[in-house]
Design an enzyme around this catalytic site. Sequence first.
Site, PDB file in Angstrom:
ATOM      1  N   ASP A  68      -2.482 -16.662   1.635  1.00 41.45           N
ATOM      2  CA  ASP A  68      -1.726 -15.823   2.557  1.00 41.45           C
ATOM      3  C   ASP A  68      -2.617 -14.780   3.216  1.00 41.45           C
ATOM      4  OD1 ASP A  68      -2.135 -14.146   0.400  1.00 41.45           O
ATOM      5  OD2 ASP A  68      -0.017 -13.850  -0.059  1.00 41.45           O
ATOM      6  N   LYS A 138      -0.205 -21.541  -5.842  1.00 47.16           N
ATOM      7  CA  LYS A 138      -0.726 -20.369  -6.542  1.00 47.16           C
ATOM      8  C   LYS A 138       0.317 -19.263  -6.516  1.00 47.16           C
ATOM      9  CE  LYS A 138      -4.064 -17.790  -4.716  1.00 47.16           C
ATOM     10  NZ  LYS A 138      -3.418 -16.444  -4.628  1.00 47.16           N
ATOM     11  N   GLU A 140       1.170 -15.209  -7.628  1.00 51.68           N
ATOM     12  CA  GLU A 140       0.691 -13.925  -8.114  1.00 51.68           C
ATOM     13  C   GLU A 140       1.599 -13.442  -9.244  1.00 51.68           C
ATOM     14  OE1 GLU A 140      -0.074 -11.000  -5.156  1.00 51.68           O
ATOM     15  OE2 GLU A 140      -1.226 -12.364  -3.870  1.00 51.68           O
ATOM     16  N   GLU A 217      -8.694 -11.678 -10.111  1.00 49.86           N
ATOM     17  CA  GLU A 217      -9.186 -10.898  -8.969  1.00 49.86           C
ATOM     18  C   GLU A 217      -9.428  -9.453  -9.365  1.00 49.86           C
ATOM     19  OE1 GLU A 217      -8.154  -9.747  -4.302  1.00 49.86           O
ATOM     20  OE2 GLU A 217      -6.943 -11.240  -5.361  1.00 49.86           O
TER      21      GLU A 217
END
Length: 319
Positions: A68, A138, A140, A217
Amino acid sequence: MHRIARNPLRLLQRCYSSYPIGNTQPKTISDLYAKYMAKEPITMITAYDFITASWAQEANCDVILVGDSLAMCALGYESTTEIGLDEFRYHVQAVCRSRGPAFVMVDMPFGTFESSIEKGVETAISLMKCSPRVGGVKIEVGTPQGDSCEQDYSLKLATELCSRGIPVMGHIGLTPQRMHALSGFKVQGSKSAKDAVGIYRTAQNLQDAGCFSVLLECVPHKVSNFIAEKLHIPTIGIGAGAGVSGQVLVQSDVLGMMPGKVPKLAQKFGDLHAQSVGMIQQYTNDVTAQSFPNNDKNGFKIKEDIWYEFLERLAQEAK
């Protein structure tokens, strides 16, 4: 007499595969696990459209992520949270038109899965149906803060998707979609041992939920290395150090598509912005100087007899 086919075997082919003969078949999760088990780093990069995906394919990247991040890097939005599902799916389909061996992962955009498990499953199915080349999604996943249960929902969604045969990569640490809850884009797990333990436990929970991989991350490299050593699935890092199973970067950062510096977690391997501006400037200069186009080099000729006939016809029409 019946015409004999040049390749009789083609008459006997059955379409057991989604991909026609002659096209490179994309890598599978088994291929990624083979690299993981061999301790060979997995390479992953984002792509936004057919061209950037084709570059990644020709560069032999293992995984292409339709992230995104394209909202900001390719479409000019101020935040990744602004892109909608239909617009995102358009880019997923464009990326999947590129041919090559890369495994294609796609993000679950903000606002497409938070309202309910049913909505999340529906979104994941919609993304998987963009193309048979989409290999997984994926998500989050938030790390609990104190007694918070923030991660419970996303973990449950990951479990639901895995139970339905949809491959899931869990994204932990800095999760850009939760930037407001995290008070900005900050390193995670560096201020307290409790926070670092939370990231580790979340990674374990994602593995237990059936995720085939975890993306870390902006996590301190010692914490990321520890997590990678404890898990039995590949770990992909961005700003997580060298001790993970592979790396991912945003393609516009790698190529230097935009002016200015890139985030600390990234690195410019070129300056495509400056090169592109320079080449376009050269083009405008050549047009202004009338050195482009050149009739002999860039133009097309007409036979003299046809040219004279053309002039003659117009002359007769003018009478």
